[in-house]
Scaffold this motif. Structure first.
Motif, PDB file in Angstrom:
ATOM      1  N   ASP A  82       0.918  -0.622   0.043  1.00  0.00           N
ATOM      2  CA  ASP A  82       0.136  -0.098   0.528  1.00  0.00           C
ATOM      3  C   ASP A  82       0.858   1.257  -0.079  1.00  0.00           C
ATOM      4  O   ASP A  82       1.255   1.893   0.960  1.00  0.00           O
ATOM      5  CB  ASP A  82      -1.004   0.090   1.327  1.00  0.00           C
ATOM      6  CG  ASP A  82      -1.503   0.904   0.999  1.00  0.00           C
ATOM      7  OD1 ASP A  82      -1.972   1.372  -0.123  1.00  0.00           O
ATOM      8  OD2 ASP A  82      -2.608   0.788   2.294  1.00  0.00           O
ATOM      9  N   GLY A  83       1.074   1.589  -1.706  1.00  0.00           N
ATOM     10  CA  GLY A  83       1.604   2.614  -0.876  1.00  0.00           C
ATOM     11  C   GLY A  83       2.457   2.692  -2.786  1.00  0.00           C
ATOM     12  O   GLY A  83       2.732   1.714  -3.276  1.00  0.00           O
ATOM     13  N   GLY A 128      -1.426   3.959  -6.743  1.00  0.00           N
ATOM     14  CA  GLY A 128      -1.462   3.727  -4.978  1.00  0.00           C
ATOM     15  C   GLY A 128      -1.104   2.391  -4.381  1.00  0.00           C
ATOM     16  O   GLY A 128      -1.156   2.475  -3.139  1.00  0.00           O
ATOM     17  N   LEU A 129      -0.778   2.022  -5.431  1.00  0.00           N
ATOM     18  CA  LEU A 129      -0.125   0.327  -4.647  1.00  0.00           C
ATOM     19  C   LEU A 129       1.161  -0.081  -5.945  1.00  0.00           C
ATOM     20  O   LEU A 129       1.247   0.442  -6.706  1.00  0.00           O
ATOM     21  CB  LEU A 129      -0.746  -1.177  -4.881  1.00  0.00           C
ATOM     22  CG  LEU A 129      -2.921  -0.887  -4.653  1.00  0.00           C
ATOM     23  CD1 LEU A 129      -3.663  -1.782  -5.326  1.00  0.00           C
ATOM     24  CD2 LEU A 129      -2.027  -0.796  -3.531  1.00  0.00           C
ATOM     25  N   ALA A 130       1.597  -0.845  -5.556  1.00  0.00           N
ATOM     26  CA  ALA A 130       3.023  -1.405  -5.823  1.00  0.00           C
ATOM     27  C   ALA A 130       3.212  -3.231  -5.509  1.00  0.00           C
ATOM     28  O   ALA A 130       2.866  -3.494  -4.815  1.00  0.00           O
ATOM     29  CB  ALA A 130       4.413  -0.890  -5.465  1.00  0.00           C
ATOM     30  N   PHE A 131       4.039  -3.541  -6.848  1.00  0.00           N
ATOM     31  CA  PHE A 131       4.056  -5.210  -6.954  1.00  0.00           C
ATOM     32  C   PHE A 131       5.457  -5.373  -6.678  1.00  0.00           C
ATOM     33  O   PHE A 131       6.006  -5.300  -7.337  1.00  0.00           O
ATOM     34  CB  PHE A 131       3.388  -5.738  -7.777  1.00  0.00           C
ATOM     35  CG  PHE A 131       3.076  -7.713  -8.295  1.00  0.00           C
ATOM     36  CD1 PHE A 131       3.897  -8.088  -7.480  1.00  0.00           C
ATOM     37  CD2 PHE A 131       3.329  -8.467  -9.847  1.00  0.00           C
ATOM     38  CE1 PHE A 131       4.177  -9.904  -7.198  1.00  0.00           C
ATOM     39  CE2 PHE A 131       4.103  -8.788 -10.538  1.00  0.00           C
ATOM     40  CZ  PHE A 131       4.638  -9.646  -8.934  1.00  0.00           C
ATOM     41  N   LEU A 201      -2.878  -8.054  -7.764  1.00  0.00           N
ATOM     42  CA  LEU A 201      -1.748  -8.406  -8.541  1.00  0.00           C
ATOM     43  C   LEU A 201      -1.942  -8.115 -10.115  1.00  0.00           C
ATOM     44  O   LEU A 201      -0.973  -7.312 -10.668  1.00  0.00           O
ATOM     45  CB  LEU A 201      -0.702  -9.928  -9.100  1.00  0.00           C
ATOM     46  CG  LEU A 201      -0.536 -10.315  -7.454  1.00  0.00           C
ATOM     47  CD1 LEU A 201      -0.034 -12.157  -7.517  1.00  0.00           C
ATOM     48  CD2 LEU A 201       0.802  -9.826  -7.163  1.00  0.00           C
ATOM     49  N   ALA A 202      -2.948  -8.802 -10.154  1.00  0.00           N
ATOM     50  CA  ALA A 202      -2.925  -7.790 -11.986  1.00  0.00           C
ATOM     51  C   ALA A 202      -3.727  -6.657 -11.765  1.00  0.00           C
ATOM     52  O   ALA A 202      -3.468  -6.135 -13.223  1.00  0.00           O
ATOM     53  CB  ALA A 202      -4.273  -8.470 -12.447  1.00  0.00           C
ATOM     54  N   ALA A 203      -4.053  -6.238 -11.219  1.00  0.00           N
ATOM     55  CA  ALA A 203      -3.864  -4.553 -10.996  1.00  0.00           C
ATOM     56  C   ALA A 203      -3.107  -3.751 -10.938  1.00  0.00           C
ATOM     57  O   ALA A 203      -1.990  -2.836 -11.926  1.00  0.00           O
ATOM     58  CB  ALA A 203      -4.789  -3.807 -10.051  1.00  0.00           C
ATOM     59  N   CYS A 204      -2.171  -4.593 -10.573  1.00  0.00           N
ATOM     60  CA  CYS A 204      -0.056  -3.835 -11.035  1.00  0.00           C
ATOM     61  C   CYS A 204       0.677  -4.425 -12.055  1.00  0.00           C
ATOM     62  O   CYS A 204       1.418  -3.756 -12.256  1.00  0.00           O
ATOM     63  CB  CYS A 204       0.528  -4.471  -9.321  1.00  0.00           C
ATOM     64  SG  CYS A 204      -0.296  -3.976  -8.029  1.00  0.00           S
TER      65      CYS A 204
END
Length: 213
Positions: A82-83, A128-131, A201-204
């Protein structure tokens, strides 16, 4: 010598002081002809999924325990955080200590604590997210979770060090490499992406073929 199972999220690996369901209760069918159940060679948190190593007998457990202690077993985790990490990769070198004597296994950054190091790299990003892929170089309790939170990007769904959430902890023990035999190549095992992490994960990384990985 060993078994590697794909641990589901949401179940403890062993019985705690309060009892409750745990993986060890289901080890009997994994004997495969041996007189005793296999045993845990290491641990994963209740809410972490993925590669979990079992030793099939005493000598195997001793060998695996030594490999873990010597840092010869390579581990790779996948997480959605989250970040937005400012860099694409790096090394977290941050000692850890107990948060509070009354908090059980909860941990915190502590200059006087035990050494803890984690390599990381970003594999994908979203709003707003990172994998990220996390490679622990030491094996402290909650190391990955505390390290990510300390850098300002806690693991998504982490109810202790982050904001929690209905999606569950987005941390998966993706791969483990074990140099079990001196005269053979190391054994590498990859755990498939768990269902509770596919959407994030698919979103990232929309190109990740989650159904086949």
């Amino acid at each position: 010598m060993m078994l590697v199972i794909d641990k589901p999220a949401g179940i403890a690996v062993h019985r705690g002081p309060k009892g409750g369901e745990n993986l060890e209760d289901y080890f009997l069918p994994l004997r495969f002809g041996l007189p005793r159940n296999p045993a845990l060679a290491h641990r994963l948190d209740r809410d972490t999924s993925g590669c979990l190593v079992l030793g099939r007998h005493r000598k195997a457990l001793e060998k695996l325990g030594l490999l873990f202690k010597q840092g010869k077993i390579e581990k790779r985790y996948w997480a959605v955080v989250d970040g937005a990490p400012a860099e694409d990769e790096g090394l977290i070198d941050l000692p850890l200590g107990r948060l509070d004597a009354d908090r059980g296994w909860w941990m915190k950054p502590d200059p006087a604590g035990l050494p803890a190091k984690t390599m990381w790299r970003v594999l994908g990003r979203a709003d707003g997210l990172a994998f990220v892929e996390l490679a622990p170089l030491t094996g402290r309790t909650h190391q990955l979770r505390v390290h990510c939170a300390a850098l300002g990007w806690p693991i998504l769904g982490d109810a202790i060090y982050g904001k929690g959430g209905a999606m569950g902890l987005q941390l998966h023990a993706r791969m483990i490499t074990i140099p079990l035999y001196k005269t053979k190549e190391p054994v590498t095992i990859v755990a498939p992406v768990p269902s509770h992490m596919r959407e994030t994960l698919a979103a990232c990384d929309p190109g990740l073929l989650l159904e086949s990985t």
